[in-house]
Design a protein around this motif. Structure first.
Motif, PDB file in Angstrom:
ATOM      1  N   ARG A  12      44.997  41.459  62.579  1.00  0.00           N
ATOM      2  CA  ARG A  12      46.348  41.992  62.378  1.00  0.00           C
ATOM      3  C   ARG A  12      46.364  43.504  62.500  1.00  0.00           C
ATOM      4  O   ARG A  12      45.412  44.182  62.130  1.00  0.00           O
ATOM      5  CB  ARG A  12      46.866  41.625  60.992  1.00  0.00           C
ATOM      6  N   ASP A  13      47.467  44.032  63.018  1.00  0.00           N
ATOM      7  CA  ASP A  13      47.625  45.480  63.179  1.00  0.00           C
ATOM      8  C   ASP A  13      47.727  46.131  61.795  1.00  0.00           C
ATOM      9  O   ASP A  13      48.665  45.851  61.047  1.00  0.00           O
ATOM     10  CB  ASP A  13      48.890  45.759  63.995  1.00  0.00           C
ATOM     11  N   PRO A  14      46.789  47.003  61.433  1.00  0.00           N
ATOM     12  CA  PRO A  14      46.828  47.599  60.091  1.00  0.00           C
ATOM     13  C   PRO A  14      47.982  48.589  59.896  1.00  0.00           C
ATOM     14  O   PRO A  14      48.383  48.851  58.762  1.00  0.00           O
ATOM     15  CB  PRO A  14      45.479  48.315  59.974  1.00  0.00           C
ATOM     16  N   SER A  15      48.550  49.117  60.968  1.00  0.00           N
ATOM     17  CA  SER A  15      49.640  50.082  60.822  1.00  0.00           C
ATOM     18  C   SER A  15      50.999  49.415  60.637  1.00  0.00           C
ATOM     19  O   SER A  15      51.973  50.073  60.281  1.00  0.00           O
ATOM     20  CB  SER A  15      49.689  51.006  62.039  1.00  0.00           C
ATOM     21  N   HIS A  16      51.080  48.101  60.868  1.00  0.00           N
ATOM     22  CA  HIS A  16      52.350  47.373  60.732  1.00  0.00           C
ATOM     23  C   HIS A  16      52.443  46.778  59.334  1.00  0.00           C
ATOM     24  O   HIS A  16      51.484  46.218  58.821  1.00  0.00           O
ATOM     25  CB  HIS A  16      52.433  46.261  61.782  1.00  0.00           C
ATOM     26  N   THR A  17      53.605  46.894  58.704  1.00  0.00           N
ATOM     27  CA  THR A  17      53.809  46.277  57.396  1.00  0.00           C
ATOM     28  C   THR A  17      54.409  44.900  57.603  1.00  0.00           C
ATOM     29  O   THR A  17      55.537  44.774  58.082  1.00  0.00           O
ATOM     30  CB  THR A  17      54.744  47.136  56.522  1.00  0.00           C
ATOM     31  N   PHE A  18      53.661  43.888  57.251  1.00  0.00           N
ATOM     32  CA  PHE A  18      54.107  42.510  57.401  1.00  0.00           C
ATOM     33  C   PHE A  18      54.900  42.100  56.167  1.00  0.00           C
ATOM     34  O   PHE A  18      54.638  42.576  55.058  1.00  0.00           O
ATOM     35  CB  PHE A  18      52.902  41.581  57.578  1.00  0.00           C
ATOM     36  N   VAL A  19      55.861  41.193  56.357  1.00  0.00           N
ATOM     37  CA  VAL A  19      56.686  40.731  55.251  1.00  0.00           C
ATOM     38  C   VAL A  19      55.834  39.905  54.293  1.00  0.00           C
ATOM     39  O   VAL A  19      55.929  40.043  53.076  1.00  0.00           O
ATOM     40  CB  VAL A  19      57.883  39.897  55.775  1.00  0.00           C
ATOM     41  N   LYS A  20      54.985  39.045  54.845  1.00  0.00           N
ATOM     42  CA  LYS A  20      54.131  38.198  54.018  1.00  0.00           C
ATOM     43  C   LYS A  20      52.666  38.529  54.304  1.00  0.00           C
ATOM     44  O   LYS A  20      52.284  38.699  55.458  1.00  0.00           O
ATOM     45  CB  LYS A  20      54.380  36.725  54.318  1.00  0.00           C
ATOM     46  N   SER A  21      51.882  38.557  53.257  1.00  0.00           N
ATOM     47  CA  SER A  21      50.450  38.770  53.444  1.00  0.00           C
ATOM     48  C   SER A  21      49.802  37.450  53.860  1.00  0.00           C
ATOM     49  O   SER A  21      50.430  36.389  53.841  1.00  0.00           O
ATOM     50  CB  SER A  21      49.822  39.296  52.151  1.00  0.00           C
TER      51      SER A  21
END
Length: 160
Positions: free
Chosen positions: A99-108
């Protein structure tokens, strides 16, 4: 269909004053044309890394508000089957351990898959295309807006 606007021009008036006198659907359509022109180069560059049906998920969608015209550009769901959108999202932001570490995902990540390795490597096509074309989009909005609005007003004047 609404009645056409009746505006008297005396001298040079600012575009803001003209737009406030025009009916809301005319103002909205002009603003959407300006936004679409500003987003066109961004969309063209963002589509390049995607292939096949994934290219259809990169585009623009008009906002629904009549009072505040808006245009959403990038990865968008255009209705219908969302499977190509989901695949493009995974390709752009990655999956599992990649997963892209710079993107904030809605769900972990779920605890069941938290130890899984691998996944789809992110290409971050949308972010890099925006970084390359943000200045061009701002330039189009500030400089070309008057030309697009004048072209729209000329097309409405020819209808009489």
């Amino acid at each position: 269909m609404s009645k056409p606007a009746n505006i008297q021009f005396t001298g040079t008036e600012s575009l803001d004053e003209i737009f406030t006198k025009l009916p809301s659907q005319y103002q909205r359509s002009v603003m959407l044309k300006i936004f679409a022109k500003a987003a066109s180069k961004f969309i063209r560059d963002a589509k390049k890394p995607f292939n096949g049906s994934l290219k259809k998920t990169v585009g623009t969608v008009n906002g629904k508000s009549d009072t505040r015209p808006s245009l959403w550009a990038g990865l968008v769901r255009k209705g219908g089957n969302s499977w190509p959108y989901q695949r493009a999202y995974w390709r752009n932001f990655g999956t599992l351990d990649s997963r892209d570490p710079s993107h904030t995902f809605v769900k972990s990540r779920k605890s069941k898959s938290s130890k899984w390795r691998g996944g789809i490597t992110p290409i971050n096509a949308i972010g890099s295309a925006w970084e390359a074309n943000a200045a061009e989009a701002a330039r189009v909005i500030t400089q070309d807006a008057a030309a697009i609005a004048n072209k729209f007003l000329q097309s409405k004047a020819k209808r009489k």
